[in-house]
Design a protein around this motif. Sequence first.
Motif, PDB file in Angstrom:
ATOM      1  N   GLY A  84       0.919  -1.317   0.021  1.00  0.00           N
ATOM      2  CA  GLY A  84       0.019   0.233   0.097  1.00  0.00           C
ATOM      3  C   GLY A  84       0.759   1.216   0.061  1.00  0.00           C
ATOM      4  N   ALA A  85       1.943   1.238   0.489  1.00  0.00           N
ATOM      5  CA  ALA A  85       3.049   2.346   0.664  1.00  0.00           C
ATOM      6  C   ALA A  85       3.395   2.938  -0.468  1.00  0.00           C
ATOM      7  CB  ALA A  85       4.322   2.188   1.323  1.00  0.00           C
ATOM      8  N   GLN A  86       3.261   1.888  -1.904  1.00  0.00           N
ATOM      9  CA  GLN A  86       3.911   2.156  -3.096  1.00  0.00           C
ATOM     10  C   GLN A  86       2.515   3.118  -3.744  1.00  0.00           C
ATOM     11  OE1 GLN A  86       3.972  -1.634  -5.130  1.00  0.00           O
ATOM     12  NE2 GLN A  86       6.484  -1.192  -5.092  1.00  0.00           N
ATOM     13  N   VAL A  87       1.548   2.858  -3.554  1.00  0.00           N
ATOM     14  CA  VAL A  87       0.073   3.474  -3.889  1.00  0.00           C
ATOM     15  C   VAL A  87       0.060   4.932  -3.155  1.00  0.00           C
ATOM     16  CG1 VAL A  87      -2.258   3.732  -3.994  1.00  0.00           C
ATOM     17  CG2 VAL A  87      -1.266   1.611  -4.217  1.00  0.00           C
ATOM     18  N   GLU A  88       0.643   5.035  -1.805  1.00  0.00           N
ATOM     19  CA  GLU A  88       0.574   6.256  -1.298  1.00  0.00           C
ATOM     20  C   GLU A  88       1.673   7.087  -1.914  1.00  0.00           C
ATOM     21  OE1 GLU A  88       1.276   5.363   2.914  1.00  0.00           O
ATOM     22  OE2 GLU A  88      -0.743   4.389   3.111  1.00  0.00           O
ATOM     23  N   ARG A  89       2.717   6.558  -2.149  1.00  0.00           N
ATOM     24  CA  ARG A  89       3.826   7.460  -2.618  1.00  0.00           C
ATOM     25  C   ARG A  89       3.366   8.090  -4.178  1.00  0.00           C
ATOM     26  NH1 ARG A  89       7.578   3.323  -0.554  1.00  0.00           N
ATOM     27  NH2 ARG A  89       7.353   2.307  -2.374  1.00  0.00           N
ATOM     28  N   LEU A  90       2.599   7.142  -4.763  1.00  0.00           N
ATOM     29  CA  LEU A  90       2.475   7.736  -6.346  1.00  0.00           C
ATOM     30  C   LEU A  90       1.377   8.716  -6.161  1.00  0.00           C
ATOM     31  CD1 LEU A  90       1.754   7.609  -9.198  1.00  0.00           C
ATOM     32  CD2 LEU A  90       0.240   5.716  -9.144  1.00  0.00           C
ATOM     33  N   THR A  91       0.330   8.569  -5.035  1.00  0.00           N
ATOM     34  CA  THR A  91      -0.678   9.606  -4.771  1.00  0.00           C
ATOM     35  C   THR A  91      -0.051  10.822  -4.575  1.00  0.00           C
ATOM     36  OG1 THR A  91      -2.299   7.851  -4.138  1.00  0.00           O
ATOM     37  CG2 THR A  91      -2.794   9.984  -3.541  1.00  0.00           C
ATOM     38  N   GLU A  92       0.942  10.904  -3.384  1.00  0.00           N
ATOM     39  CA  GLU A  92       1.689  12.266  -3.038  1.00  0.00           C
ATOM     40  C   GLU A  92       2.147  12.747  -4.371  1.00  0.00           C
ATOM     41  OE1 GLU A  92       2.789  14.951  -0.429  1.00  0.00           O
ATOM     42  OE2 GLU A  92       1.088  13.777  -0.372  1.00  0.00           O
ATOM     43  N   ALA A  93       2.945  11.941  -5.111  1.00  0.00           N
ATOM     44  CA  ALA A  93       3.846  12.637  -6.104  1.00  0.00           C
ATOM     45  C   ALA A  93       2.809  13.292  -7.174  1.00  0.00           C
ATOM     46  CB  ALA A  93       4.653  11.300  -7.044  1.00  0.00           C
ATOM     47  N   LEU A  94       1.641  12.640  -7.474  1.00  0.00           N
ATOM     48  CA  LEU A  94       0.728  13.215  -8.382  1.00  0.00           C
ATOM     49  C   LEU A  94       0.305  14.671  -7.665  1.00  0.00           C
ATOM     50  CD1 LEU A  94      -1.437  10.197  -9.480  1.00  0.00           C
ATOM     51  CD2 LEU A  94       0.421  11.582 -10.823  1.00  0.00           C
ATOM     52  N   ARG A  95       0.014  14.507  -6.450  1.00  0.00           N
ATOM     53  CA  ARG A  95      -0.510  15.733  -5.799  1.00  0.00           C
ATOM     54  C   ARG A  95       0.561  16.921  -5.875  1.00  0.00           C
ATOM     55  NH1 ARG A  95       0.062  18.690  -1.257  1.00  0.00           N
ATOM     56  NH2 ARG A  95       1.586  17.361  -0.475  1.00  0.00           N
ATOM     57  N   LEU A  96       1.676  16.559  -6.014  1.00  0.00           N
ATOM     58  CA  LEU A  96       2.930  17.600  -5.953  1.00  0.00           C
ATOM     59  C   LEU A  96       3.262  17.915  -7.449  1.00  0.00           C
ATOM     60  CD1 LEU A  96       5.270  16.161  -2.981  1.00  0.00           C
ATOM     61  CD2 LEU A  96       3.636  18.205  -2.816  1.00  0.00           C
ATOM     62  N   GLY A  97       2.695  17.531  -8.195  1.00  0.00           N
ATOM     63  CA  GLY A  97       2.896  17.419  -9.713  1.00  0.00           C
ATOM     64  C   GLY A  97       4.201  17.103 -10.011  1.00  0.00           C
ATOM     65  N   ASN A  98       4.816  15.919  -9.534  1.00  0.00           N
ATOM     66  CA  ASN A  98       6.195  15.258 -10.204  1.00  0.00           C
ATOM     67  C   ASN A  98       5.510  14.510 -11.110  1.00  0.00           C
ATOM     68  OD1 ASN A  98       7.314  16.547  -7.890  1.00  0.00           O
ATOM     69  ND2 ASN A  98       7.238  14.756  -6.669  1.00  0.00           N
TER      70      ASN A  98
END
Length: 225
Positions: A84-98
């Motif tokens: 689940g941490a992989q999904v959280e990292r992806l979600t956070e990256a999208l939020r930051l515009g990465n």
Amino acid sequence: MDNGTAGGAAEPPGTAGAAGAAGTAGPWRNHFLILLDRIPLPVAVCHAYGEVLIANPAMAAQWGTVPGRLRGRNLLDLFRPRDGAQVERLTEALRLGNRSRYPLEVRWRTGPGEAEREGELTVDPVGDPSLRPPALLALLRIRDTGPPPAPKGRASPVEARILALAAGGATTASIGAALGLTVDGVNYHLTRLARRWRVQGRTALVARAYVLGVLSPGSWPPTPA
């Protein structure tokens, strides 16, 4: 890729641009769809919340269905992430515009009672850099730990439906319209069957399907066995 909000949430900002990145607008639409149908690797284009906009036949085949049936489904309903941490990292990256490539280790079942399969879902933000959030291009790489390919003489549910329509005299275009496939998508499945069964031509394919028990010999219009 928020599994809790994608299903019933209002269309997020940037969805129109995501459709454009997926080839659903402008003069490149048909070129994009033809290319997508011909790619043997399972591919889907989604918006940032994980909802499938477009899927190719190879992706739909993982669930024994046609691409149109995956439209509107959420990736997290189709695949189960191992971490689940992989999904959280992806979600956070999208939020930051990465914008980087994000691999997700996933598991899924092709149907009830089927063995669990494993693979890597690679997610790439795509489209105009100004879009927030961006569209997502998801590519699935299947691990060999899953069940072996169907033996010769077998056909997937989609292949059987294509063969049944072909046996009834339907054209490639009408088969595609009935099953939600493009003409190239139908030809993709027919070519795979011809190679698997080592026959040439639609007539030989239909005859082979009856011999192998893929089509019911006592039904008209033709139906899968």
